[in-house]
Write an enzyme that holds these catalytic residues in place. Structure first.
Site, PDB file in Angstrom:
ATOM      1  N   LYS A  58       9.887  15.757   6.601  1.00  0.00           N
ATOM      2  CA  LYS A  58       9.851  15.866   5.132  1.00  0.00           C
ATOM      3  C   LYS A  58       8.619  16.621   4.621  1.00  0.00           C
ATOM      4  O   LYS A  58       8.652  17.180   3.530  1.00  0.00           O
ATOM      5  CB  LYS A  58       9.926  14.479   4.493  1.00  0.00           C
ATOM      6  CG  LYS A  58      11.299  13.829   4.626  1.00  0.00           C
ATOM      7  CD  LYS A  58      11.365  12.526   3.859  1.00  0.00           C
ATOM      8  CE  LYS A  58      12.695  11.841   4.085  1.00  0.00           C
ATOM      9  NZ  LYS A  58      12.847  10.625   3.287  1.00  0.00           N
TER      10      LYS A  58
ATOM     11  N   ASN B 164      -1.415  -2.501   1.423  1.00  0.00           N
ATOM     12  CA  ASN B 164      -1.133  -1.787   2.671  1.00  0.00           C
ATOM     13  C   ASN B 164      -2.153  -2.162   3.726  1.00  0.00           C
ATOM     14  O   ASN B 164      -3.269  -2.566   3.415  1.00  0.00           O
ATOM     15  CB  ASN B 164      -1.195  -0.265   2.426  1.00  0.00           C
ATOM     16  CG  ASN B 164      -0.564   0.523   3.559  1.00  0.00           C
ATOM     17  OD1 ASN B 164       0.523   0.171   4.020  1.00  0.00           O
ATOM     18  ND2 ASN B 164      -1.230   1.573   4.022  1.00  0.00           N
TER      19      ASN B 164
HETATM   20  P1  ATR Z   1       7.835   6.240   5.603  1.00  0.00           P
HETATM   21  O1  ATR Z   1       7.759   7.735   5.472  1.00  0.00           O
HETATM   22  O2  ATR Z   1       9.194   5.749   6.015  1.00  0.00           O
HETATM   23  O3  ATR Z   1       7.308   5.532   4.417  1.00  0.00           O
HETATM   24  P2  ATR Z   1       5.410   6.067   7.128  1.00  0.00           P
HETATM   25  O4  ATR Z   1       4.889   7.179   6.321  1.00  0.00           O
HETATM   26  O5  ATR Z   1       5.260   6.126   8.607  1.00  0.00           O
HETATM   27  O6  ATR Z   1       6.954   5.857   6.865  1.00  0.00           O
HETATM   28  O7  ATR Z   1       4.794   4.685   6.569  1.00  0.00           O
HETATM   29  C1  ATR Z   1       4.948   3.491   7.219  1.00  0.00           C
HETATM   30  C2  ATR Z   1       4.365   2.343   6.403  1.00  0.00           C
HETATM   31  O8  ATR Z   1       4.541   1.150   7.174  1.00  0.00           O
HETATM   32  C3  ATR Z   1       2.863   2.433   6.150  1.00  0.00           C
HETATM   33  O9  ATR Z   1       2.550   1.766   4.945  1.00  0.00           O
HETATM   34  C4  ATR Z   1       2.288   1.664   7.340  1.00  0.00           C
HETATM   35  O10 ATR Z   1       0.998   1.126   7.144  1.00  0.00           O
HETATM   36  P3  ATR Z   1      -0.326   2.008   7.484  1.00  0.00           P
HETATM   37  O11 ATR Z   1      -0.484   2.959   6.332  1.00  0.00           O
HETATM   38  O12 ATR Z   1      -1.403   1.028   7.600  1.00  0.00           O
HETATM   39  O13 ATR Z   1      -0.023   2.705   8.796  1.00  0.00           O
HETATM   40  C5  ATR Z   1       3.280   0.550   7.429  1.00  0.00           C
HETATM   41  N1  ATR Z   1       3.280  -0.075   8.757  1.00  0.00           N
HETATM   42  C6  ATR Z   1       3.845   0.407   9.887  1.00  0.00           C
HETATM   43  N2  ATR Z   1       3.651  -0.454  10.907  1.00  0.00           N
HETATM   44  C7  ATR Z   1       2.954  -1.506  10.402  1.00  0.00           C
HETATM   45  C8  ATR Z   1       2.457  -2.742  10.970  1.00  0.00           C
HETATM   46  N3  ATR Z   1       2.651  -3.051  12.242  1.00  0.00           N
HETATM   47  N4  ATR Z   1       1.792  -3.580  10.149  1.00  0.00           N
HETATM   48  C9  ATR Z   1       1.590  -3.279   8.844  1.00  0.00           C
HETATM   49  N5  ATR Z   1       2.040  -2.143   8.259  1.00  0.00           N
HETATM   50  C10 ATR Z   1       2.708  -1.261   9.023  1.00  0.00           C
END
Ligand code: ATR
Length: 282
Positions: free
Chosen positions: A67, A154
């Site tokens: 994207k 977050n």
């Molecule tokens: P998308 O484009 O689908 O929104 P992304 O940009 O990869 O996906 O975002 C993933 C989200 O899930 C983020 O808010 C991420 O938190 P971080 O910014 O701290 O990485 C969150 N996320 C993913 N795995 C996580 C985990 N194990 N615990 C808490 N938050 C998580």
């Protein structure tokens, strides 16, 4: 004319978008195809994207993980997509690629359709959980819609701060940890879960406990596999209203199709069908 449409991303073999757009083509009485172009991130991604120009598509969708990456291949970028920094829909005009983002409008339209009253109270208290690409689009949409209190929780605070920069002077946004949000949940009218926690196959996981949730709240999860995430399950148990993620998928597709064909297809009767298809795990 025959519309040549498609989707790029990885992995996308299980995507529901071909089904949705084939239904739209039928309903609009238009001829065309919607093909899957899976592009392996370990391969020559930019070359594969450029090669798509030879296929003379009328338009295509873009999903994870491209994207952002698609933007350098575009000839024009819509203002909203520029602000969000992500494109999920490309329209081709005489070979010129124009990038749009229909995820944010798709989310807001879906929410408005199911919970119109929340849009009459722009000062209601909203919590956005997550700060990835999807959260960014949704935050942008909420602000554009005039909501004035949108907090972001977050794991990584700096990502939440970057999203908060999209806010207007009228918006109040507190950035908080997931733990803080968990203890303050009872304070929110609308809670929007945008992380991938709880997505198949990790269906028992939730981003936080809903112990403090108030029964008057609306809880929304943008995950649609499974349809009813553990987060939504727990919200229902607490007596809260819930909003399913597959409705966003449907409305973002509706906007994309309209950009390609100028036809707006009603999606109400498709939501239940899509839900069933997703439940069948197809
Ligand atoms: P998308 O484009 O689908 O929104 P992304 O940009 O990869 O996906 O975002 C993933 C989200 O899930 C983020 O808010 C991420 O938190 P971080 O910014 O701290 O990485 C969150 N996320 C993913 N795995 C996580 C985990 N194990 N615990 C808490 N938050 C998580």
């Amino acid at each position: 004319m025959e519309y040549r449409l498609g989707l790029i991303g990885f992995p996308i073999k299980q995507s529901m978008s071909p089904w949705i757009h084939e239904q739209f083509l039928k309903k609009a009485d238009l001829k065309g195809d919607y093909d899957i172009f899976e592009i392996d991130p370990d391969g020559p991604v930019d070359k594969k994207i450029s090669d798509l120009k030879n296929r003379q598509l009328d338009g295509f969708n873009v999903t994870v993980p491209y994207k952002k990456r698609i933007i350098s291949h575009l000839d024009q970028l819509d203002e909203d997509a520029r602000s969000i920094g992500a494109v999920n829909t490309v329209v081709s005009h005489n070979g010129n690629w124009i990038g749009y983002n229909t995820d944010w409008t798709g989310y807001l339209t879906a929410l408005k359709h199911h919970y119109p009253t929340i849009f009459q109270k722009k000062s209601c208290s909203i919590l956005l959980i997550g700060a990835g690409g999807a959260a960014r689009g949704i935050f942008y949409g909420l602000i554009k819609e005039g909501f004035t209190q949108v907090d972001i929780a977050n794991r990584t605070q700096s990502s939440a701060e970057a999203i908060a920069m999209l806010g207007s002077t009228k918006t109040e946004t507190a950035i908080m940890t997931l733990k803080d949000a968990e203890s303050r949940l009872g304070h929110y009218d609308l809670i929007i879960q945008t992380t991938n926690i709880g997505m198949k196959p990790n269906v028992t996981a939730t981003i936080m406990s809903l112990e403090q949730l108030h029964q008057d709240s609306i809880v929304s999860d943008i995950i649609y596999q499974p349809i009813k995430t553990e987060f939504l399950h727990q919200a229902s148990k607490k007596g809260a209203s819930i909003h399913y993620g597959h409705t966003m998928l449907l409305y973002q597709a509706q906007y994309a199709f309209e950009l390609w064909t100028s036809k707006k297809i009603p999606v109400d009767d498709m939501a239940e069908q899509l839900k069933r298809k997703l439940e069948e795990g197809r």
